[in-house]
Design a protein around this motif. Structure first.
Motif, PDB file in Angstrom:
ATOM      1  N   MET A 277     -23.411  26.063  27.221  1.00 20.77           N
ATOM      2  CA  MET A 277     -23.636  26.362  28.653  1.00 20.77           C
ATOM      3  C   MET A 277     -25.125  26.479  28.946  1.00 20.77           C
ATOM      4  O   MET A 277     -25.616  25.971  29.963  1.00 20.77           O
ATOM      5  N   LEU A 278     -25.846  27.170  28.074  1.00 29.93           N
ATOM      6  CA  LEU A 278     -27.287  27.345  28.300  1.00 29.93           C
ATOM      7  C   LEU A 278     -28.000  25.994  28.225  1.00 29.93           C
ATOM      8  O   LEU A 278     -28.891  25.696  29.031  1.00 29.93           O
ATOM      9  N   ILE A 282     -30.302  23.870  31.072  1.00 32.10           N
ATOM     10  CA  ILE A 282     -31.639  23.296  30.837  1.00 32.10           C
ATOM     11  C   ILE A 282     -31.645  21.812  31.226  1.00 32.10           C
ATOM     12  O   ILE A 282     -32.562  21.334  31.910  1.00 32.10           O
ATOM     13  N   TRP A 283     -30.623  21.098  30.812  1.00 33.94           N
ATOM     14  CA  TRP A 283     -30.594  19.653  31.090  1.00 33.94           C
ATOM     15  C   TRP A 283     -30.433  19.383  32.586  1.00 33.94           C
ATOM     16  O   TRP A 283     -30.995  18.412  33.102  1.00 33.94           O
ATOM     17  N   ALA A 284     -29.658  20.250  33.252  1.00 29.62           N
ATOM     18  CA  ALA A 284     -29.490  20.066  34.702  1.00 29.62           C
ATOM     19  C   ALA A 284     -30.833  20.248  35.405  1.00 29.62           C
ATOM     20  O   ALA A 284     -31.188  19.494  36.324  1.00 29.62           O
ATOM     21  N   ALA A 285     -31.594  21.241  34.968  1.00 31.80           N
ATOM     22  CA  ALA A 285     -32.916  21.463  35.567  1.00 31.80           C
ATOM     23  C   ALA A 285     -33.826  20.269  35.281  1.00 31.80           C
ATOM     24  O   ALA A 285     -34.522  19.770  36.182  1.00 31.80           O
ATOM     25  N   CYS A 286     -33.816  19.800  34.053  1.00 29.47           N
ATOM     26  CA  CYS A 286     -34.684  18.669  33.682  1.00 29.47           C
ATOM     27  C   CYS A 286     -34.337  17.420  34.488  1.00 29.47           C
ATOM     28  O   CYS A 286     -35.213  16.647  34.861  1.00 29.47           O
ATOM     29  N   VAL A 360     -30.157  34.288  22.682  1.00 33.69           N
ATOM     30  CA  VAL A 360     -30.620  33.782  23.969  1.00 33.69           C
ATOM     31  C   VAL A 360     -29.480  33.906  24.970  1.00 33.69           C
ATOM     32  O   VAL A 360     -28.342  33.584  24.661  1.00 33.69           O
ATOM     33  N   ASN A 361     -29.809  34.384  26.156  1.00 35.58           N
ATOM     34  CA  ASN A 361     -28.759  34.526  27.166  1.00 35.58           C
ATOM     35  C   ASN A 361     -29.182  33.861  28.480  1.00 35.58           C
ATOM     36  O   ASN A 361     -30.248  33.231  28.566  1.00 35.58           O
ATOM     37  N   ALA A 362     -28.325  34.006  29.470  1.00 36.36           N
ATOM     38  CA  ALA A 362     -28.523  33.262  30.723  1.00 36.36           C
ATOM     39  C   ALA A 362     -29.832  33.648  31.413  1.00 36.36           C
ATOM     40  O   ALA A 362     -30.566  32.778  31.900  1.00 36.36           O
ATOM     41  N   HIS A 363     -30.138  34.937  31.474  1.00 32.97           N
ATOM     42  CA  HIS A 363     -31.345  35.292  32.235  1.00 32.97           C
ATOM     43  C   HIS A 363     -32.611  34.831  31.515  1.00 32.97           C
ATOM     44  O   HIS A 363     -33.612  34.495  32.164  1.00 32.97           O
ATOM     45  N   MET A 364     -32.548  34.761  30.182  1.00 30.29           N
ATOM     46  CA  MET A 364     -33.723  34.254  29.450  1.00 30.29           C
ATOM     47  C   MET A 364     -33.936  32.773  29.777  1.00 30.29           C
ATOM     48  O   MET A 364     -35.066  32.323  29.989  1.00 30.29           O
ATOM     49  N   ILE A 365     -32.841  32.023  29.811  1.00 30.85           N
ATOM     50  CA  ILE A 365     -32.974  30.589  30.088  1.00 30.85           C
ATOM     51  C   ILE A 365     -33.423  30.358  31.533  1.00 30.85           C
ATOM     52  O   ILE A 365     -34.289  29.513  31.803  1.00 30.85           O
ATOM     53  N   LEU A 366     -32.874  31.119  32.464  1.00 26.74           N
ATOM     54  CA  LEU A 366     -33.347  30.978  33.846  1.00 26.74           C
ATOM     55  C   LEU A 366     -34.817  31.353  33.945  1.00 26.74           C
ATOM     56  O   LEU A 366     -35.573  30.745  34.706  1.00 26.74           O
ATOM     57  N   GLY A 367     -35.221  32.342  33.161  1.00 30.89           N
ATOM     58  CA  GLY A 367     -36.639  32.722  33.143  1.00 30.89           C
ATOM     59  C   GLY A 367     -37.513  31.601  32.615  1.00 30.89           C
ATOM     60  O   GLY A 367     -38.574  31.290  33.173  1.00 30.89           O
ATOM     61  N   GLU A 394     -24.899  25.412  36.868  1.00 29.45           N
ATOM     62  CA  GLU A 394     -24.296  25.224  35.525  1.00 29.45           C
ATOM     63  C   GLU A 394     -23.861  26.570  34.936  1.00 29.45           C
ATOM     64  O   GLU A 394     -22.822  26.658  34.293  1.00 29.45           O
ATOM     65  N   LEU A 395     -24.705  27.581  35.139  1.00 27.89           N
ATOM     66  CA  LEU A 395     -24.406  28.881  34.526  1.00 27.89           C
ATOM     67  C   LEU A 395     -23.291  29.624  35.242  1.00 27.89           C
ATOM     68  O   LEU A 395     -22.761  30.607  34.719  1.00 27.89           O
ATOM     69  N   SER A 396     -22.955  29.180  36.429  1.00 24.58           N
ATOM     70  CA  SER A 396     -21.920  29.888  37.181  1.00 24.58           C
ATOM     71  C   SER A 396     -20.540  29.285  36.913  1.00 24.58           C
ATOM     72  O   SER A 396     -19.554  29.726  37.492  1.00 24.58           O
ATOM     73  N   ARG A 397     -20.477  28.292  36.078  1.00 31.64           N
ATOM     74  CA  ARG A 397     -19.170  27.636  35.825  1.00 31.64           C
ATOM     75  C   ARG A 397     -18.220  28.543  35.066  1.00 31.64           C
ATOM     76  O   ARG A 397     -18.615  29.248  34.175  1.00 31.64           O
TER      77      ARG A 397
END
Ligand SMILES: *Cc1c(COP(=O)(O)O)cnc(C)c1O
Length: 397
Positions: A277-278, A282-286, A360-367, A394-397
């Protein structure tokens, strides 16, 4: 404005973020290495490492980094002149091959480039051309950390079986263990090497070699094996010191015990899904950023991307500029490009890697993504908008 005060984040692909729980577990007075408690601890580590690797086979533990595990695996199975086939999809495949060459093996390196996985047709042809079965082993990284390419281990085993090729199948899971799904027994892997400082969330210092009965039989037939690397006493110790061939790495053992507890409590399926998921975020943002055509994911095919690490390409020197900006201004350290260009080549500054392995968790990746987005804006690097929106979705799925 410098906004880096606060907790820093080392988002390089190893060593990875260490949980406070792991560090706290290591804050411990020196234990008695002659008591039974440490023996039980070592045995529990071996037992639970095998759960993470999904094997009922054996594991030998070493005071070493990943390079030590590479050498250990080779030292138990080969003598000078033995031939191995190395499948390289980035720097680390070559590295294992160089280790084999240094040990006097005959090494056939097949390079599959820097942005795609091992091609199965070519792999099949390589095996077919070895009708005399001169190739004793196939060596491949599951995930190559330099390119972020993930290879299809199950498909490679199927090809070996289809052609009835008897080579040992040896896989480097140093980057992927505890991040990308890996099933040692179900996927028919004979030897797997790993280390503790990536998905296993422990400071560098422990290397592991997992091996099957088939590999054990080859070791048993060896005339001589380097005493320190010999996996036999380590995986079947008669006395405690044999676990580590000398004084045990006491504090790493405490840390690893805690890390394995955390991983097994979360559950392997959940651990793998979290990383997936994480990575998807990342790939969606890229993908959004890459609308500008000056920034792109190194690996195009989703099934060939690792869930542990992502390499992003930019025009040099923008990779270095982004890395520098996020570190100085925001307390975030990204990985450098590794092995993509020679270090003197100015194009070596056209990369950064995001390590998303382990704790690593969701808020770290969003950060991380938000910080990179800020860097692209601050540095006037053209980029598509909506990256954070896409990641959040992606993270809300
Ligand atoms: C990190 C890594 C290595 C090397 O490990 P060291 O601990 O640096 O020796 C080897 N292979 C892969 C796939 C890695 O990610």
């Amino acid at each position: 404005m410098n906004l880096s005060q606060g907790r820093s984040y080392l988002a390089i692909p190893g060593p990875s973020v260490m949980p406070d729980e792991v560090l706290n577990a290591m804050h411990h007075a020196a234990p008695n290495i002659y008591g039974s408690a440490l023996n039980d601890l070592a045995a529990s580590l071996a037992r639970d490492l095998k759960k993470v690797a999904r094997t009922e086979g054996q594991v030998a533990m070493y005071i070493s980094n990943g390079h030590g595990a590479w050498e250990a695996a080779l030292a138990n199975l080969f003598t000078p002149g033995d031939k191995v086939l190395v499948l390289a999809t980035g720097r680390f495949g070559h590295g294992w091959g160089e280790m084999a060459t240094a040990l006097g093996l005959e090494v056939q390196v097949e390079d599959f480039g820097k942005s795609s996985a091992v091609d199965m047709d070519r792999f099949r042809a390589l095996l077919q051309s070895d009708s005399s079965h001169g190739i004793k082993a196939v060596l491949v990284p599951h995930v190559d950390t330099s390119t972020s390419v993930r290879n299809d281990v199950a498909a490679m085993r199927a090809t070996l079986d289809e052609l009835k090729h008897p080579a040992l199948f040896m896989v480097d899971c140093i980057a992927s263990l505890g991040c990308d799904r890996f099933e040692m027994d179900a996927w028919g892997v004979d030897v797997m090497v790993s280390a503790c400082q990536k998905g296993l969330m422990v400071p560098p210092g422990l290397g592991f070699v997992f091996y099957s009965d088939k590999a054990a039989a080859i070791r048993a037939s060896m005339e001589r094996v380097s005493k320190y690397w010999d996996w036999q006493p380590r995986s079947d110790p008669k006395v405690f010191y044999q676990f580590f061939g000398g004084t045990a790495p006491t504090h790493h053992m405490f840390g690893l015990r805690k890390a394995l507890d955390m991983i097994l409590e979360e559950g392997m399926e959940h651990v793998w899904k979290r990383h997936e998921m994480l990575a998807n975020a990342i790939w969606a943002a890229c993908k959004k950023w890459s609308d500008s055509n000056v920034l792109w994911l190194n690996v195009d095919k989703i099934e060939s991307r690792s869930n542990a690490v992502t390499l992003i390409n930019l025009n040099a020197p923008d990779g270095a500029r982004v890395r520098d900006w996020v570190e100085r201004t925001a307390g975030l350290t990204l990985g450098i490009g590794l092995g993509m260009e020679s270090t003197e080549d100015p194009n070596a500054d056209g990369y950064f890697r995001i390590g998303h392995m382990g704790h690593v968790n969701a808020h770290m990746i969003l950060g991380v993504l938000g910080t990179i987005d800020a860097a692209l804006k601050a540095l006037d690097i053209p980029h598509g908008e909506g990256a954070l929106e896409a990641a959040a979705r992606e993270l809300s799925r």
